[in-house]
Design a protein around this motif. Structure first.
Motif, mmCIF file in Angstrom:
data_model
loop_
_atom_site.group_PDB
_atom_site.id
_atom_site.type_symbol
_atom_site.label_atom_id
_atom_site.label_comp_id
_atom_site.label_asym_id
_atom_site.label_seq_id
_atom_site.Cartn_x
_atom_site.Cartn_y
_atom_site.Cartn_z
ATOM 1 N N GLY A 1 -1.402 -5.218 10.814
ATOM 2 C CA GLY A 1 -1.072 -5.824 9.648
ATOM 3 C C GLY A 1 -2.405 -6.596 9.215
ATOM 4 O O GLY A 1 -2.789 -6.605 7.786
ATOM 5 N N GLY A 2 -3.462 -7.177 10.007
ATOM 6 C CA GLY A 2 -4.325 -7.891 9.644
ATOM 7 C C GLY A 2 -5.550 -6.928 9.227
ATOM 8 O O GLY A 2 -6.253 -7.238 8.248
ATOM 9 N N GLU A 3 -5.570 -5.818 9.824
ATOM 10 C CA GLU A 3 -6.380 -4.702 9.040
ATOM 11 C C GLU A 3 -6.125 -4.450 7.798
ATOM 12 O O GLU A 3 -7.114 -4.210 6.866
ATOM 13 C CB GLU A 3 -6.771 -3.592 10.175
ATOM 14 N N LEU A 4 -4.911 -4.056 7.378
ATOM 15 C CA LEU A 4 -4.413 -3.579 6.173
ATOM 16 C C LEU A 4 -4.703 -4.669 5.137
ATOM 17 O O LEU A 4 -5.050 -4.544 4.066
ATOM 18 C CB LEU A 4 -2.985 -3.529 6.385
ATOM 19 N N GLN A 5 -4.598 -6.126 5.681
ATOM 20 C CA GLN A 5 -4.946 -7.095 4.978
ATOM 21 C C GLN A 5 -6.010 -7.165 4.291
ATOM 22 O O GLN A 5 -6.278 -7.702 2.989
ATOM 23 C CB GLN A 5 -4.205 -8.568 5.490
ATOM 24 N N ARG A 6 -7.087 -6.876 5.089
ATOM 25 C CA ARG A 6 -8.357 -6.942 4.665
ATOM 26 C C ARG A 6 -8.690 -6.099 3.510
ATOM 27 O O ARG A 6 -9.530 -6.222 2.639
ATOM 28 C CB ARG A 6 -9.502 -6.562 5.874
ATOM 29 N N PHE A 7 -8.018 -4.941 3.524
ATOM 30 C CA PHE A 7 -8.013 -3.805 2.446
ATOM 31 C C PHE A 7 -7.208 -4.230 0.936
ATOM 32 O O PHE A 7 -7.807 -4.381 0.007
ATOM 33 C CB PHE A 7 -7.240 -2.853 2.641
ATOM 34 N N ARG B 1 -8.298 6.453 7.926
ATOM 35 C CA ARG B 1 -6.992 6.283 8.553
ATOM 36 C C ARG B 1 -5.918 6.213 7.646
ATOM 37 O O ARG B 1 -6.012 5.782 6.463
ATOM 38 C CB ARG B 1 -7.080 5.064 9.531
ATOM 39 N N TRP B 2 -4.614 6.424 8.151
ATOM 40 C CA TRP B 2 -3.471 6.231 7.341
ATOM 41 C C TRP B 2 -3.030 4.686 7.431
ATOM 42 O O TRP B 2 -3.213 4.246 8.630
ATOM 43 C CB TRP B 2 -2.490 6.994 7.677
ATOM 44 N N PRO B 3 -2.200 4.079 6.571
ATOM 45 C CA PRO B 3 -2.105 2.656 6.888
ATOM 46 C C PRO B 3 -1.210 2.545 8.068
ATOM 47 O O PRO B 3 -1.593 1.198 8.730
ATOM 48 C CB PRO B 3 -0.961 2.567 5.638
ATOM 49 N N ALA B 4 -0.127 3.682 8.606
ATOM 50 C CA ALA B 4 0.530 3.301 9.904
ATOM 51 C C ALA B 4 -0.530 3.203 11.070
ATOM 52 O O ALA B 4 -0.040 2.685 11.886
ATOM 53 C CB ALA B 4 1.333 4.275 10.098
ATOM 54 N N GLU B 5 -1.806 3.637 10.890
ATOM 55 C CA GLU B 5 -2.810 3.522 12.129
ATOM 56 C C GLU B 5 -3.489 2.374 11.921
ATOM 57 O O GLU B 5 -4.207 2.128 12.928
ATOM 58 C CB GLU B 5 -3.566 4.889 11.771
ATOM 59 N N LEU B 6 -3.108 1.282 11.012
ATOM 60 C CA LEU B 6 -3.894 -0.085 11.171
ATOM 61 C C LEU B 6 -2.945 -1.155 11.473
ATOM 62 O O LEU B 6 -1.604 -1.096 11.192
ATOM 63 C CB LEU B 6 -4.662 -0.004 9.577
ATOM 64 N N VAL C 1 0.672 -1.186 0.029
ATOM 65 C CA VAL C 1 -0.070 0.012 0.020
ATOM 66 C C VAL C 1 0.915 1.224 0.049
ATOM 67 O O VAL C 1 2.082 1.163 0.263
ATOM 68 C CB VAL C 1 -1.019 0.184 1.224
ATOM 69 N N ASN C 2 0.238 2.380 -0.754
ATOM 70 C CA ASN C 2 1.032 3.668 -0.635
ATOM 71 C C ASN C 2 0.804 4.268 0.863
ATOM 72 O O ASN C 2 -0.307 4.532 1.250
ATOM 73 C CB ASN C 2 0.400 4.425 -1.589
ATOM 74 N N HIS C 3 1.739 4.471 1.728
ATOM 75 C CA HIS C 3 1.821 5.148 2.970
ATOM 76 C C HIS C 3 1.452 6.357 3.112
ATOM 77 O O HIS C 3 1.182 7.160 4.098
ATOM 78 C CB HIS C 3 2.814 4.527 3.740
ATOM 79 N N LYS C 4 1.260 7.084 1.710
ATOM 80 C CA LYS C 4 1.020 8.450 1.637
ATOM 81 C C LYS C 4 -0.531 8.736 1.515
ATOM 82 O O LYS C 4 -0.919 10.084 1.460
ATOM 83 C CB LYS C 4 1.992 9.125 0.500
ATOM 84 N N TRP C 5 -1.154 7.807 1.432
ATOM 85 C CA TRP C 5 -2.532 7.550 1.041
ATOM 86 C C TRP C 5 -3.476 7.370 2.263
ATOM 87 O O TRP C 5 -2.888 6.272 2.873
ATOM 88 C CB TRP C 5 -2.945 6.934 -0.102
ATOM 89 N N ARG C 6 -4.247 7.959 2.553
ATOM 90 C CA ARG C 6 -5.444 7.351 3.495
ATOM 91 C C ARG C 6 -6.274 5.934 2.875
ATOM 92 O O ARG C 6 -6.010 5.768 1.559
ATOM 93 C CB ARG C 6 -6.540 8.260 3.706
#
Length: 201
Positions: A126-132, A119-124, A86-91
């Motif tokens: 790993g499991g939450e990011l994987q759902r996206f 939210r920003w990627p850093a605020e989630l 994911v792009n960490h500069k994007w919500r």
């Protein structure tokens, strides 16, 4: 209709050959498992199937056509490490929109909460990011999925929920899926066929 790998050979530059004359097929609507211990080259094979890497020889075709070199890829790879995808500069709302307008039904199915979208990627986690990342991969034009140890960061209950949800989408849409894992119980439960990566040496 199938994802067909024919005579594929690959080795890292300056390194040993990982595969020699690898050939197999994934029929639309079926799930094929790729097995093998850690470090055996399973993830590299997944990257080849998705077009992230190019083979030294051989070919990969999708429903009779060559794997596209540009534009949208009908083979979508879900990485083991979502933070790298994911792009960490994007919500997260923009991360999703980069792929397609993900329907609310899919967000609900994968347990993506509405408050996560801003939210920003850093605020989630790993499991939450994987759902996206899974939601992004389910583009309307996707024909095949490659799931590379994609639920490794989830607990056993959440793993089962995610696989149940994704398997339902795969069946409903008639997608082909490659599941890369070193967990025999998971592959036994999900797959129509299992292929040891050692077969391609």
């Amino acid at each position: 209709m199938a994802l067909v790998v024919s005579g594929l050979s690959y080795g890292h530059p300056g390194g040993r050959m990982l595969y020699r004359d690898a050939s197999f097929r994934v029929e639309a609507g079926t799930v094929v498992g790729i097995t093998g211990p850690s470090g055996s080259g399973k993830s590299t094979l997944g990257a080849l199937l998705a077009g992230d890497l190019r083979a030294r020889s051989g070919e990969i075709t999708i429903d009779g056509a060559p794997l596209p070199g540009r534009g949208f890829r009908p083979v979508q790879l879900i990485h083991q490490h979502p933070e790298r995808a994911v792009n960490h500069k994007w919500r997260m709302r923009s991360v999703l929109r980069e792929s397609h307008a993900v329907p609310q039904e899919t967000l609900d199915l994968l347990g993506i909460r509405s408050e996560w979208l801003d939210r920003w990627p850093a605020e989630l986690s790993g499991g939450e990011l994987q759902r996206f990342c899974i939601a992004r991969a389910l583009h309307p034009a996707t024909r095949y999925l490659v799931a590379d140890e994609m639920t490794a960061m989830f607990d056993a209950i959440t793993q089962a929920q995610i696989w149940h949800a994704l398997s339902g989408v795969v069946r409903e849409r008639g997608l082909g899926m490659v599941v890369i894992s070193h967990e025999p119980a998971l592959l036994d439960r999900l797959c129509d066929e299992q292929i040891p990566v050692e077969r391609f040496r």
